[in-house]
Design an enzyme around this catalytic site. Structure first.
Site, mmCIF file in Angstrom:
data_model
loop_
_atom_site.group_PDB
_atom_site.id
_atom_site.type_symbol
_atom_site.label_atom_id
_atom_site.label_comp_id
_atom_site.label_asym_id
_atom_site.label_seq_id
_atom_site.Cartn_x
_atom_site.Cartn_y
_atom_site.Cartn_z
ATOM 1 N N HIS A 143 -19.077 16.159 -32.277
ATOM 2 C CA HIS A 143 -19.198 15.662 -33.640
ATOM 3 C C HIS A 143 -20.129 16.553 -34.442
ATOM 4 C CE1 HIS A 143 -17.546 11.627 -32.608
ATOM 5 N NE2 HIS A 143 -18.017 11.948 -31.417
ATOM 6 N N TYR A 178 -24.519 8.473 -30.593
ATOM 7 C CA TYR A 178 -24.344 9.700 -29.796
ATOM 8 C C TYR A 178 -25.317 9.764 -28.614
ATOM 9 C CZ TYR A 178 -22.589 11.025 -34.464
ATOM 10 O OH TYR A 178 -21.955 11.054 -35.671
ATOM 11 N N HIS A 185 -13.835 15.146 -32.345
ATOM 12 C CA HIS A 185 -13.585 13.812 -32.888
ATOM 13 C C HIS A 185 -12.262 13.787 -33.665
ATOM 14 C CE1 HIS A 185 -15.365 10.354 -35.591
ATOM 15 N NE2 HIS A 185 -14.396 9.945 -34.814
ATOM 16 N N LYS A 221 -10.727 12.228 -39.302
ATOM 17 C CA LYS A 221 -11.919 12.875 -39.856
ATOM 18 C C LYS A 221 -11.955 14.372 -39.552
ATOM 19 C CE LYS A 221 -14.675 8.762 -39.847
ATOM 20 N NZ LYS A 221 -15.193 7.761 -38.969
ATOM 21 N N CYS A 234 -14.031 16.341 -38.211
ATOM 22 C CA CYS A 234 -15.246 16.283 -37.403
ATOM 23 C C CYS A 234 -14.923 16.783 -35.997
ATOM 24 C CB CYS A 234 -15.763 14.843 -37.359
ATOM 25 S SG CYS A 234 -17.233 14.631 -36.325
HETATM 26 ZN ZN LIG Z 1 -17.461 12.545 -35.462
#
Ligand SMILES: [Zn+2]
Length: 220
Positions: A16, A45, A116, A122, A124
């Protein structure tokens, strides 16, 4: 870096980014505050990597992360501070590579690495994580840099030398001289120039050849 496997089963690592380039947000405590404000029990995380390359521990590895909705079970979540692709740092990538290598080794290469974005809409993480980690389409670290620089020998090195020891040398020079030397395992003119400037800084014979004395200074 000491990674030890959690007791829960893990088969995937997710990457991420924090979606911020603000210096004030460059720490796990800010992430934790954001996530607590969302009503979560802890930061989502397991790891946070600052722009400086410093690795910070987040949620306990024994706990499932809260990071990839619907895909948290069996995963480890790593977040790099950053938003714009060009603002991530080499120091962050070096830490990420070392961490992922250690995790992968602990699981005898039986886990895979993903962004991600592979399980959500996203953007990401915002950097090219497949290139950074040398990942295949399936998320294997097949193309990853194989050598472990800390374990290689310290042979005499000079112009045109190649291999893991040269990569180790380049990493040490980058760190000691605070320069951005390409770590490619090829002892070229730039590496030689860096060796000479390091030798001058340390009052060694500045011949551009890395012998015992230069190694000692590099490793001290
Ligand atoms: Zn993420």
């Amino acid at each position: 870096m000491d990674f030890s496997k959690p007791k829960r089963p893990v088969d995937r690592v997710f990457l991420h980014c924090s979606a911020s380039d603000s210096e004030a947000h460059d720490n796990i405590e800010t992430m934790r505050r954001w996530h607590l404000e969302r009503g979560w029990r802890d930061v989502g995380y397991h790891y946070f990597i600052r722009k400086s390359g410093e690795l910070e521990a987040g949620r306990s590895l024994e706990k499932v992360p809260a990071a990839q909705q619907g895909h948290n079970t069996g995963s480890i979540a790593i977040c790099l501070h950053g938003l714009k692709q060009e603002k991530f740092t080499k120091a962050q990538f070096d830490t990420l590579i070392a961490l992922c290598r250690e995790i992968d080794n602990s699981y005898e290469n039986q886990l895979t690495f993903h962004g991600h974005c592979e399980v959500s809409a996203k953007t990401c993480p915002a950097f090219d994580y497949k290139a950074v980690l040398g990942l295949t389409e399936a998320g294997d670290r097949k193309n990853a840099p194989a050598s472990e620089p800390q374990r290689v020998e310290q042979p005499i090195l000079e112009l045109t030398a190649k291999g893991a020891a040269v990569a180790h040398l380049q990493a040490l020079l980058s760190e000691k001289l605070q320069i951005d030397l390409t770590i490619d395992g090829h002892f070229g003119q730039l590496t030689k120039a860096a060796v000479i400037s390091f030798q001058r800084k340390k009052g060694l014979v500045d011949d551009g050849t890395v012998g015992r004395r230069t190694w000692e200074e590099l490793l001290s």
